[in-house]
Design a protein around this motif. Structure first.
Motif, mmCIF file in Angstrom:
data_model
loop_
_atom_site.group_PDB
_atom_site.id
_atom_site.type_symbol
_atom_site.label_atom_id
_atom_site.label_comp_id
_atom_site.label_asym_id
_atom_site.label_seq_id
_atom_site.Cartn_x
_atom_site.Cartn_y
_atom_site.Cartn_z
ATOM 1 N N GLU A 1 0.796 -1.244 0.000
ATOM 2 C CA GLU A 1 0.000 0.000 0.000
ATOM 3 C C GLU A 1 0.821 1.283 0.000
ATOM 4 O O GLU A 1 0.319 2.334 -0.358
ATOM 5 C CB GLU A 1 -0.945 0.005 1.213
ATOM 6 C CG GLU A 1 -1.995 -1.072 1.074
ATOM 7 C CD GLU A 1 -3.203 -0.843 1.939
ATOM 8 O OE1 GLU A 1 -3.243 0.182 2.654
ATOM 9 O OE2 GLU A 1 -4.093 -1.692 1.907
ATOM 10 N N GLU B 1 -1.327 10.756 16.614
ATOM 11 C CA GLU B 1 -2.505 9.925 16.300
ATOM 12 C C GLU B 1 -2.652 8.778 17.300
ATOM 13 O O GLU B 1 -3.465 7.881 17.115
ATOM 14 C CB GLU B 1 -2.337 9.322 14.899
ATOM 15 C CG GLU B 1 -2.172 10.327 13.791
ATOM 16 C CD GLU B 1 -3.518 10.788 13.243
ATOM 17 O OE1 GLU B 1 -4.554 10.238 13.641
ATOM 18 O OE2 GLU B 1 -3.511 11.714 12.416
ATOM 19 N N SER C 1 -3.249 2.296 8.163
ATOM 20 C CA SER C 1 -3.883 3.422 7.470
ATOM 21 C C SER C 1 -3.287 4.755 7.955
ATOM 22 O O SER C 1 -3.077 5.672 7.160
ATOM 23 C CB SER C 1 -5.404 3.313 7.618
ATOM 24 O OG SER C 1 -5.925 4.366 8.338
ATOM 25 N N LYS C 2 -2.967 4.848 9.247
ATOM 26 C CA LYS C 2 -2.372 6.104 9.746
ATOM 27 C C LYS C 2 -0.930 6.279 9.262
ATOM 28 O O LYS C 2 -0.496 7.404 8.989
ATOM 29 C CB LYS C 2 -2.449 6.149 11.273
ATOM 30 C CG LYS C 2 -3.911 6.172 11.723
ATOM 31 C CD LYS C 2 -4.153 6.747 13.062
ATOM 32 C CE LYS C 2 -5.647 7.051 13.177
ATOM 33 N NZ LYS C 2 -6.122 7.182 14.536
ATOM 34 N N LYS D 1 0.179 5.178 6.405
ATOM 35 C CA LYS D 1 0.051 5.550 4.985
ATOM 36 C C LYS D 1 -0.256 7.052 4.865
ATOM 37 O O LYS D 1 0.411 7.778 4.118
ATOM 38 C CB LYS D 1 -1.076 4.716 4.365
ATOM 39 C CG LYS D 1 -1.108 4.807 2.882
ATOM 40 C CD LYS D 1 -2.118 3.857 2.292
ATOM 41 C CE LYS D 1 -2.187 4.153 0.804
ATOM 42 N NZ LYS D 1 -3.440 3.813 0.216
ATOM 43 N N ASN D 2 -1.251 7.517 5.617
ATOM 44 C CA ASN D 2 -1.611 8.946 5.564
ATOM 45 C C ASN D 2 -0.439 9.835 5.957
ATOM 46 O O ASN D 2 -0.162 10.852 5.327
ATOM 47 C CB ASN D 2 -2.766 9.261 6.529
ATOM 48 C CG ASN D 2 -4.054 8.666 6.026
ATOM 49 O OD1 ASN D 2 -4.145 8.310 4.858
ATOM 50 N ND2 ASN D 2 -5.048 8.535 6.901
ATOM 51 N N SER D 3 0.255 9.433 7.022
ATOM 52 C CA SER D 3 1.351 10.264 7.528
ATOM 53 C C SER D 3 2.511 10.314 6.534
ATOM 54 O O SER D 3 3.124 11.362 6.327
ATOM 55 C CB SER D 3 1.857 9.740 8.872
ATOM 56 O OG SER D 3 0.792 9.669 9.775
ATOM 57 N N GLU E 1 2.283 9.972 3.297
ATOM 58 C CA GLU E 1 1.862 10.832 2.173
ATOM 59 C C GLU E 1 1.951 12.305 2.547
ATOM 60 O O GLU E 1 2.415 13.143 1.772
ATOM 61 C CB GLU E 1 0.441 10.451 1.726
ATOM 62 C CG GLU E 1 0.455 9.179 0.876
ATOM 63 C CD GLU E 1 -0.920 8.542 0.692
ATOM 64 O OE1 GLU E 1 -1.936 9.132 1.132
ATOM 65 O OE2 GLU E 1 -0.966 7.432 0.110
ATOM 66 N N LYS E 2 1.502 12.601 3.759
ATOM 67 C CA LYS E 2 1.526 13.985 4.243
ATOM 68 C C LYS E 2 2.958 14.529 4.261
ATOM 69 O O LYS E 2 3.236 15.624 3.775
ATOM 70 C CB LYS E 2 0.978 13.976 5.679
ATOM 71 C CG LYS E 2 0.336 15.263 6.137
ATOM 72 C CD LYS E 2 -0.456 14.899 7.367
ATOM 73 C CE LYS E 2 -0.821 16.032 8.240
ATOM 74 N NZ LYS E 2 -1.551 15.588 9.430
ATOM 75 N N LYS F 1 4.359 15.024 0.768
ATOM 76 C CA LYS F 1 3.774 16.206 0.112
ATOM 77 C C LYS F 1 4.454 17.466 0.670
ATOM 78 O O LYS F 1 4.864 18.349 -0.067
ATOM 79 C CB LYS F 1 2.265 16.235 0.361
ATOM 80 C CG LYS F 1 1.583 17.385 -0.353
ATOM 81 C CD LYS F 1 0.083 17.249 -0.344
ATOM 82 C CE LYS F 1 -0.580 18.427 -1.051
ATOM 83 N NZ LYS F 1 -0.082 19.738 -0.691
#
Ligand code: PMP
Length: 383
Positions: free
Chosen positions: A269, A306, A359-360, A362-364, A366-367, A370
Motif C-alpha cells: 500500500e 494519532e 492506514s495512519k 500511509k496517511n502520515s 503521504e503527508k 507532500k
C-alpha cells in the motif's frame, strides 16, 4: 483516543499475573533476603523459587543464574568481568558491529583488542567470519541472539561450535520470548536478558554464567549472588522475572501471522517502502521499514499525535541525530537510515490495531512526502 502500542522491543506491558506474583514482596514479605530472621528467609525463598523456575527454562543449574538490574548490567559484566579475569597480556574480544550500545560501549571501556564483525546486507553475522577472526588470545566472543532494531537472528549454535577456548556470550534480550534458550542446545557460556522485554518488570535481569567460567565480579560490596554480584536483591523484580519466564509460550504462530500481514500490506500500500533485514531469520514480532523521502523522526511524531507508538532505530538511541549503527552496518545510506521506522508487535496486539496503524502510517507518509515536495518546489522557485 485509544492509543495503540507497537513498540514491544522497547518494552512490554507487565502481565497482570506477573504483577500479582510480585505484589506481596513489596509490603508483606519485605525482608532483606540476606537477613537471618524469618522476614529475610521468606524473601530469600521468593528469590530461590524464582531462580529454580528460571534455571528450568534455560536448562541450567540454579547456581548458574545471577540476578542483575537488567541486560545493560549483564552485558557490561560479561565484557568487563571476562577481561578482568583473563590471564592474557593482550586479551582479544570478537563482537559484531550491530550489538546494543551497552556491548559496544563496554568494549570501548576495557583494555582489550576488539574485532567487530560486520553483518551481511540482510543483517546476519556469518559464523565463518567469526571463525576467521579467532586468535590465540581471544578470550571472549559476544554476539547477540536477536537484533533489537531489525530483529535478525544470529547463528548462535554455529558460533558455539567454532568458538575454541574462548568464552561465548550472547545478549538474548530480544530472543527469550520467541526462540530456544536452552543454554546447552545453544552452547553458550554466558547469556544476558532483561525482565521488561518479556512482560516482566523493569530494572531486573540476569546473567547466566556456566559453571567454572573465567569471569570476576565488577562491583564490590556484599556477598550476594555467590559473592559475584554485590547489592541488595530486587526481590519483587526477581519474583516477577521468574513468573514472566514461567509464562513464556513459544507458540509464535499468531504473532508471526499478524506481523507478516503488516509487512505485506505496508509494502503493497505504501509506494517507496522497503523492509530492512532478513525476512527469513527474523524475530516474529519485528518489522523495520524504510520509506523513501520521509524522515523517520517526523513520521514517529505524526503517528504519536494519532496515538500510535512506534520507534525509529532503537529507543535508546532515538533522540540523537546519528543514524542507526545497525542500519548503516547493513548498507543503508544515512538518508535511508533516517527514513526508517521500527514496528514491534506483542501478544496483546490485534488485527484491528494493525489495520488502524497501517492506514495512519500511509496517511502520515503521504503527508510528509507532500510537505517535503512543497518545500522543495518553493526552494526551486526561489533559486
Ligand atoms: N540488549 C538488547 C538487545 C536490548 O534490546 C536492550 C534494551 N533495548 C538491552 C540490551 C538493554 O536492556 P536494559 O535497558 O533493560 O538494560
Amino acid at each position: 483516543m485509544k492509543r495503540i502500542y507497537l513498540d514491544h522491543a522497547a518494552t512490554t506491558p507487565i502481565d497482570k499475573r506477573v504483577l500479582r506474583a510480585m505484589m506481596p514482596y513489596f509490603s508483606d514479605k519485605y525482608g532483606n533476603p540476606m537477613s537471618l530472621h524469618s522476614f529475610g528467609r521468606e524473601a530469600l525463598r521468593g528469590i530461590e523459587v524464582s531462580r529454580e523456575k528460571i534455571a528450568k527454562f534455560f536448562n541450567c543449574e540454579k547456581q548458574e543464574i545471577y540476578f542483575t538490574s537488567g541486560a545493560t548490567e549483564s552485558n557490561n559484566w560479561a565484557i568487563k568481568g571476562v577481561v578482568k579475569a583473563s590471564q592474557e597480556k593482550n586479551p582479544h574480544i570478537i563482537t559484531s558491529s550491530i550489538e546494543h550500545h551497552c556491548i559496544l560501549e563496554a568494549c570501548k571501556d576495557v583494555s582489550a583488542e576488539i574485532t567487530y564483525i560486520k553483518p551481511d546486507k540482510n543483517g546476519i553475522v556469518s559464523f565463518k567470519d567469526v571463525k576467521k577472526a579467532i586468535k590465540k588470545n581471544t578470550v571472549l566472543i559476544s554476539i547477540m541472539y536477536v537484533n533489537n532494531e531489525i530483529g535478525t537472528v544470529q547463528p548462535i549454535k554455529e558460533i558455539s561450535k567454532i568458538k575454541g577456548k574462548a568464552l561465548f556470550h550472547t545478549d538474548a534480550t530480544q530472543a527469550v520470548n520467541y526462540f530456544d534458550c536452552d543454554v546447552k542446545n545453544l552452547g553458550v557460556d554466558l547469556l544476558s536478558m532483561s525482565g521488561h522485554k518479556i512482560y516482566g518488570p523493569k530494572g531486573v535481569g540476569l546473567l547466566y554464567i556456566k559453571n567454572n567460567s573465567r569471569i570476576t565480579s565488577i562491583q564490590q560490596g556484599g556477598s550476594q549472588e555467590g559473592d559475584l554480584r554485590a547489592g541488595t536483591h530486587n526481590v519483587p523484580g526477581i519474583v516477577g522475572l521468574g513468573k514472566a519466564i514461567e509464562l513464556i509460550k513459544k507458540n509464535n504462530k499468531n504473532i508471526l501471522n499478524l506481523r507478516n500481514y503488516l509487512i505485506s500490506k505496508i509494502l503493497k500500500e505504501i509506494k517507496g517502502s522497503k523492509i530492512n533485514g532478513s525476512l527469513e531469520y527474523r524475530s516474529p514480532n519485528n518489522a523495520n521499514f524504510t520509506f523513501d523521502n520521509v524522515e523517520g523522526e517526523s513520521l514517529l511524531f505524526l503517528l504519536d499525535e494519532e496515538g500510535i507508538a512506534v520507534s525509529t532505530g532503537s529507543a535508546c538511541s532515538s533522540g540523537s541525530l546519528k543514524p542507526s549503527h545497525v542500519l548503516t552496518a547493513i548498507g543503508l545510506s544515512h538518508k535511508e537510515a533516517h527514513g526508517s521506522l521500527r514496528i514491534t508487535i506483542g501478544k496483546e496486539t490485534t488485527k484491528k490495531e494493525i489495520d488502524v496503524a497501517i492506514s495512519k502510517i500511509k496517511n502520515s507518509v503521504e503527508k510528509l512526502r507532500k510537505l517535503s515536495g512543497d518545500v522543495l518546489k518553493e526552494y526551486e522557485q526561489l533559486q
